[in-house]
Write an enzyme that holds these catalytic residues in place. Structure first.
Site, mmCIF file in Angstrom:
data_model
loop_
_atom_site.group_PDB
_atom_site.id
_atom_site.type_symbol
_atom_site.label_atom_id
_atom_site.label_comp_id
_atom_site.label_asym_id
_atom_site.label_seq_id
_atom_site.Cartn_x
_atom_site.Cartn_y
_atom_site.Cartn_z
ATOM 1 N N ASP A 36 0.997 -1.378 0.054
ATOM 2 C CA ASP A 36 -0.061 0.035 0.019
ATOM 3 C C ASP A 36 0.884 1.396 0.007
ATOM 4 O OD1 ASP A 36 -3.086 0.395 1.136
ATOM 5 O OD2 ASP A 36 -1.962 2.180 1.064
ATOM 6 N N ASP A 57 3.329 2.261 -4.506
ATOM 7 C CA ASP A 57 2.622 3.269 -5.363
ATOM 8 C C ASP A 57 2.196 2.661 -6.375
ATOM 9 O OD1 ASP A 57 0.936 5.118 -6.642
ATOM 10 O OD2 ASP A 57 2.403 6.899 -6.309
ATOM 11 N N TYR A 144 -14.774 6.933 -12.014
ATOM 12 C CA TYR A 144 -14.618 5.627 -11.228
ATOM 13 C C TYR A 144 -15.200 4.437 -12.112
ATOM 14 C CZ TYR A 144 -14.934 2.229 -7.123
ATOM 15 O OH TYR A 144 -14.747 1.429 -6.149
HETATM 16 N N1 NAD Z 1 -15.790 -0.028 -0.134
HETATM 17 C C1 NAD Z 1 -16.685 -0.454 -1.308
HETATM 18 O O1 NAD Z 1 -17.706 -0.212 -1.156
HETATM 19 C C2 NAD Z 1 -16.124 -0.700 -2.485
HETATM 20 C C3 NAD Z 1 -17.050 -1.147 -3.574
HETATM 21 C C4 NAD Z 1 -16.504 -1.804 -4.457
HETATM 22 C C5 NAD Z 1 -15.155 -1.567 -5.073
HETATM 23 N N2 NAD Z 1 -14.305 -1.386 -4.176
HETATM 24 C C6 NAD Z 1 -13.086 -1.422 -4.261
HETATM 25 O O2 NAD Z 1 -12.453 -2.035 -3.484
HETATM 26 C C7 NAD Z 1 -10.741 -1.753 -3.296
HETATM 27 C C8 NAD Z 1 -10.522 -1.343 -1.967
HETATM 28 O O3 NAD Z 1 -11.556 -0.651 -1.549
HETATM 29 P P1 NAD Z 1 -11.754 -0.123 0.077
HETATM 30 O O4 NAD Z 1 -13.050 -0.074 0.416
HETATM 31 O O5 NAD Z 1 -11.113 -1.109 0.858
HETATM 32 O O6 NAD Z 1 -10.915 1.305 0.198
HETATM 33 P P2 NAD Z 1 -10.006 1.941 1.189
HETATM 34 O O7 NAD Z 1 -9.915 3.241 0.911
HETATM 35 O O8 NAD Z 1 -10.190 1.359 2.632
HETATM 36 O O9 NAD Z 1 -8.596 1.197 0.838
HETATM 37 C C9 NAD Z 1 -7.897 1.394 -0.508
HETATM 38 C C10 NAD Z 1 -6.488 1.219 -0.358
HETATM 39 O O10 NAD Z 1 -5.833 1.528 -1.422
HETATM 40 C C11 NAD Z 1 -4.884 2.405 -1.168
HETATM 41 N N3 NAD Z 1 -4.192 3.220 -2.146
HETATM 42 C C12 NAD Z 1 -4.718 4.113 -2.802
HETATM 43 N N4 NAD Z 1 -3.972 4.590 -3.986
HETATM 44 C C13 NAD Z 1 -2.896 3.948 -4.100
HETATM 45 C C14 NAD Z 1 -1.909 3.718 -4.842
HETATM 46 N N5 NAD Z 1 -1.680 4.647 -5.960
HETATM 47 N N6 NAD Z 1 -0.940 2.852 -4.710
HETATM 48 C C15 NAD Z 1 -0.979 2.043 -3.594
HETATM 49 N N7 NAD Z 1 -2.310 1.877 -2.905
HETATM 50 C C16 NAD Z 1 -2.828 2.739 -2.951
HETATM 51 C C17 NAD Z 1 -5.030 3.325 0.025
HETATM 52 O O11 NAD Z 1 -4.021 3.711 0.569
HETATM 53 C C18 NAD Z 1 -5.993 2.363 0.830
HETATM 54 O O12 NAD Z 1 -5.283 1.634 1.815
HETATM 55 C C19 NAD Z 1 -10.819 -0.616 -4.336
HETATM 56 O O13 NAD Z 1 -10.285 -0.978 -5.481
HETATM 57 C C20 NAD Z 1 -12.153 -0.037 -4.438
HETATM 58 O O14 NAD Z 1 -12.411 0.711 -5.701
HETATM 59 C C21 NAD Z 1 -14.749 -0.831 -2.876
#
Ligand code: NAD
Lengths: 246, 171
Positions: A36, A57, A144
């Site tokens: 992360d 990243d 998105y």
């Molecule tokens: N939470 C939801 O309802 C939901 C729904 C559909 C899809 N998603 C997808 O699930 C995945 C995880 O989401 P989440 O809810 O755990 O979100 P979250 O924000 O809790 O976690 C996302 C993580 O990605 C990391 N991140 C962001 N940009 C980054 C980069 N450039 N390099 C490395 N790490 C990076 C952030 O630091 C964070 O820890 C995402 O791809 C999101 O689009 C989430």
């Protein structure tokens, strides 16, 4: 020396869903590299789930190469890093659109390119891309949904290209999951979102992790999108959008 | 009273552009309309999709699609149609950049259909196999979407493939 322990690289590992996936894969017996860009959070998450932390990243080519090198041979790539910052199309700023493309779409494809040769050489491997139910369309979510749709398309094409090398490529499309990503939703949007979920509750990171765990071992399933949304995708249409705030 | 001639704004430089222009020459739109023809990249194996190439083929192309959409929204608009090549939507080996762009646009269109409904703008996708043996299909379909009656058709994905994709799972 040959080793029987399989290695998984999970991006976005400090986030709600990524951490849940890391925990599940560690229980499944994987050596997990939890990666992360948030160094502090990923250290803490890795310690909690029994994984190895790595600062990555996904939008940075050098950082991507270092992470893949660190795996020492990746058996499973889970592209879970993602950001959700968006607006209705008329208010969407092009740099925001590009940034979401870079993190949610280009990063995952680039990582797939880096892990594929080694997987192909071993004749086995799995890539799981965390897309989103938003790929079916979501109000106020042009950037998105475009990026997540692109990721579904990449999944389909990569599955066709890499299948002959023993590599499966699938996507998981979560619906609404309670994580830091969704905690900022306006209360009214949250209420309406929950109402539209047939199973009557928000998703949990474990729901997504179960799907990833399955796909990690399902060698005859490829190019598919497993929608983990409590039935939301077959439920109510977007008749009365409420996301006015975006 | 004579009906004013409504122009269709055509944007984008996709491979199906000439087929779209030819088809539109026979279409009489009933409302202000735009057709976006994204420049979906050609095939190429994953191994050759280096970082810069990926940025250009997928990142820059999707940026261009957004710019085209924003330009169309700056004009009076009731009907928006994206025309994509069908192959990268259905999926092809050695076509990750193409599929990423085509599916990105597909999802963008799905979201725009939801967002723009309140403004009375319809948004649809036509996936065309321009090599399929159905020369009039594109014109007929664009006529249906842009002509009288098209105001009730939105968020649809129409595959004009003369059956070349039957039996495959649609995206
Ligand atoms: N939470 C939801 O309802 C939901 C729904 C559909 C899809 N998603 C997808 O699930 C995945 C995880 O989401 P989440 O809810 O755990 O979100 P979250 O924000 O809790 O976690 C996302 C993580 O990605 C990391 N991140 C962001 N940009 C980054 C980069 N450039 N390099 C490395 N790490 C990076 C952030 O630091 C964070 O820890 C995402 O791809 C999101 O689009 C989430």
């Amino acid at each position: 020396m040959t080793t029987t322990t399989r290695t998984a690289l999970v991006t976005g590992g400090a986030g709600g869903i990524g951490r849940g996936i890391g925990a599940r894969l560690a229980r499944d017996g994987f050596r997990v590299l939890l990666a992360d860009r948030d160094a502090t959070a990923v250290r803490e998450a890795a310690e909690a789930v029994g994984a190895e932390p790595w600062v990555l990243d996904v939008a940075d080519p050098d950082s991507r190469r270092e992470a893949v090198t660190r795996t020492g041979g990746c058996d499973l790539l889970v592209n879970c890093a993602g950001v959700l910052r968006d607006a209705r199309v008329r208010r969407l700023e092009p740099p925001v659109f590009r940034r979401l493309t870079e993190i949610n779409l280009l990063g995952p494809i680039a990582l797939a390119r880096l892990v594929a040769p080694d997987m192909a050489a071993r004749g086995a491997g799995a890539i799981v891309n965390i897309a989103s139910r938003a790929w079916l369309g979501t109000f106020g979510s042009t950037a998105y949904s475009t990026a997540k749709g692109g990721l579904v398309g990449a999944t389909r094409s990569l599955a066709l290209e890499l299948g002959r090398h023993g590599i499966t490529v699938n996507a998981v499309a979560p619906g609404f999951v309670e994580t830091p990503m969704t905690e900022g939703l306006p209360p009214e949007v949250r209420r309406r979102t929950l109402e539209a979920i047939p199973v009557g509750r928000a998703g949990r990171p474990d729901d997504v992790a179960d799907a990833v765990s399955y796909l990690a071992g399902a060698g005859y399933v490829t190019g598919q999108v497993l929608v983990v949304c409590g039935g939301r995708s077959i439920g109510a249409p977007y008749a009365t959008p409420v996301e006015e705030a975006s | 009273m004579s009906t004013p001639v409504v122009e269709v704004a055509v944007r984008g430089e996709g491979s199906v552009l000439s087929a779209v222009r030819a088809a539109l020459s026979t279409v009489r739109p009933a409302a202000p309309a735009a057709v976006v023809v994204p420049a979906v990249p050609g095939p190429g194996p994953l191994a050759e999709l280096g970082d810069d190439r990926l940025d250009a083929l997928v990142g820059d192309t999707l940026d261009a699609v957004l710019a085209d959409v924003r330009a169309t929204l700056g004009q009076p608009l009731d009907r928006l149609v994206f025309v994509l090549p069908h192959a990268p939507l259905m999926g092809v080996a050695d076509g990750v950049a193409a599929s990423a762009v085509a599916h990105g646009v597909l999802s963008m269109a799905r979201t725009l259909a939801i967002e723009l409904a309140r403004d009375g703008v319809t948004v649809n996708v036509v996936a065309a196999d321009v090599d399929a043996p159905a020369p009039g299909a594109l014109a007929a379909q664009l006529g249906a979407l842009l002509g009288a009656g098209g105001e009730a058709i939105t968020g649809q994905e129409i595959y004009l493939t003369a059956g070349t994709d039957l039996g495959r799972a649609r995206p």
